[in-house]
Scaffold this active site. Structure first.
Site, mmCIF file in Angstrom:
data_model
loop_
_atom_site.group_PDB
_atom_site.id
_atom_site.type_symbol
_atom_site.label_atom_id
_atom_site.label_comp_id
_atom_site.label_asym_id
_atom_site.label_seq_id
_atom_site.Cartn_x
_atom_site.Cartn_y
_atom_site.Cartn_z
ATOM 1 N N ASP A 39 0.926 -1.220 0.085
ATOM 2 C CA ASP A 39 -0.054 0.039 -0.040
ATOM 3 C C ASP A 39 0.798 1.503 0.179
ATOM 4 O O ASP A 39 0.744 2.258 -0.991
ATOM 5 C CB ASP A 39 -0.992 -0.005 1.200
ATOM 6 C CG ASP A 39 -1.893 -1.215 1.062
ATOM 7 O OD1 ASP A 39 -2.589 -1.366 0.305
ATOM 8 O OD2 ASP A 39 -2.009 -1.778 2.129
ATOM 9 N N GLU A 150 -9.586 -1.650 4.603
ATOM 10 C CA GLU A 150 -9.151 -1.087 5.792
ATOM 11 C C GLU A 150 -9.818 0.144 6.205
ATOM 12 O O GLU A 150 -10.415 0.228 7.289
ATOM 13 C CB GLU A 150 -7.479 -0.567 5.751
ATOM 14 C CG GLU A 150 -6.581 -1.645 5.531
ATOM 15 C CD GLU A 150 -5.268 -1.257 5.145
ATOM 16 O OE1 GLU A 150 -4.456 -2.062 5.226
ATOM 17 O OE2 GLU A 150 -5.046 -0.305 4.536
#
Length: 259
Positions: A39, A150
């Site tokens: 990420d 997330e």
């Protein structure tokens, strides 16, 4: 899956979105924390494309796995970005030891209740403060690295990695993040790296959530997932709602002034 043309178009959109938001804020560039994971690697790639001369990547070890630092340095080098490295281990130890000394121990007298979580969240919040110290000094914006799973489940630290100015990949599934990594020239080692926030030794995202990213991706895409997974995802989303909103504010009626 997606074609190369579709992925390239979406990446270009993200780059232009970063430029537009930075210009609107009258800022000069961007700061991103590089952890070594996919990420942060993808977001670093976007930031470098958007601001090749005004992008700072910050590596912030805090009693971290040395491999995380090595991967973070490799990512920065791959994007020809000179990183700023700030070791937060000493600051973390100093603050947490003072917290432990001032608070009562558990019934066993050896450990605070929730010690691991407290230590981990402190790391995330120290990193946030460090990124903003850099950003404020340079008139830059802080770019976050949370993805869609997330963001939806609340798998981020409130006022930690959740404390940012811009979130360019928060609508991407983990699968698409990995596809963007491939398009940005990142190797398999980074794209398929076991996701971890590095909050404590051996910590992994999926073990902590009790779910795989693949299951959350499928749920967010409207696909069928096992009932227990759906229940777990929806529970996490509900419990973390406070992380996605401003704090509740008590509104009291105004009092009349007495002359």
């Amino acid at each position: 899956m997606w074609t190369e043309k579709e992925l390239a178009s979406r990446i270009n959109t993200a780059v232009e979105w970063l430029r537009s938001n930075v210009a609107e804020a009258n800022a000069k560039g961007v700061v991103v924390g590089i952890s070594g994971g996919v990420d942060s690697a993808v977001v670093t790639g976007l930031c470098v494309r958007a601001f090749p001369e005004n992008c700072i990547g910050v590596i912030m070890p805090s009693h971290s796995n040395p491999e995380d630092r090595e991967d973070a340095l490799w990512i920065a080098e791959g994007f020809e970005l000179r990183p700023l490295e700030i070791d937060l281990s000493e600051a973390h130890t100093l603050i947490f030891n003072q917290v432990k000394q001032g608070l009562p121990m558990s019934s066993q007298g050896s450990q605070m209740v929730g010690e691991a979580m407290s230590q981990g969240n402190l790391k995330a919040r120290l990193r946030m403060s460090t990124l903003y110290a850099v950003a404020n000094a340079m008139n830059y914006l802080v770019v976050g690295t949370d993805n869609a799973p997330e963001s939806y489940t609340g798998y981020f630290t409130k006022y930690g990695d959740g404390g940012v100015d811009l979130l360019p990949i928060s609508s991407l599934t983990k699968t698409e993040v990995r596809a963007w990594a491939w398009m940005l020239g990142l190797p398999q080692k980074i794209a398929m790296r076991v996701p971890t926030a590095g909050l404590w030794p051996g910590q992994t995202d999926e073990a902590e959530m009790g779910l795989t990213y693949d299951l959350i991706d499928r749920y967010l895409l409207g696909e069928e997932v096992p009932a227990e997974a759906k229940e777990r995802i929806e529970k996490l989303h509900h419990q973390s709602e406070h992380k996605r909103n401003l704090p509740p504010s008590l509104e009291l009626p105004k009092l009349e002034r007495l002359d």
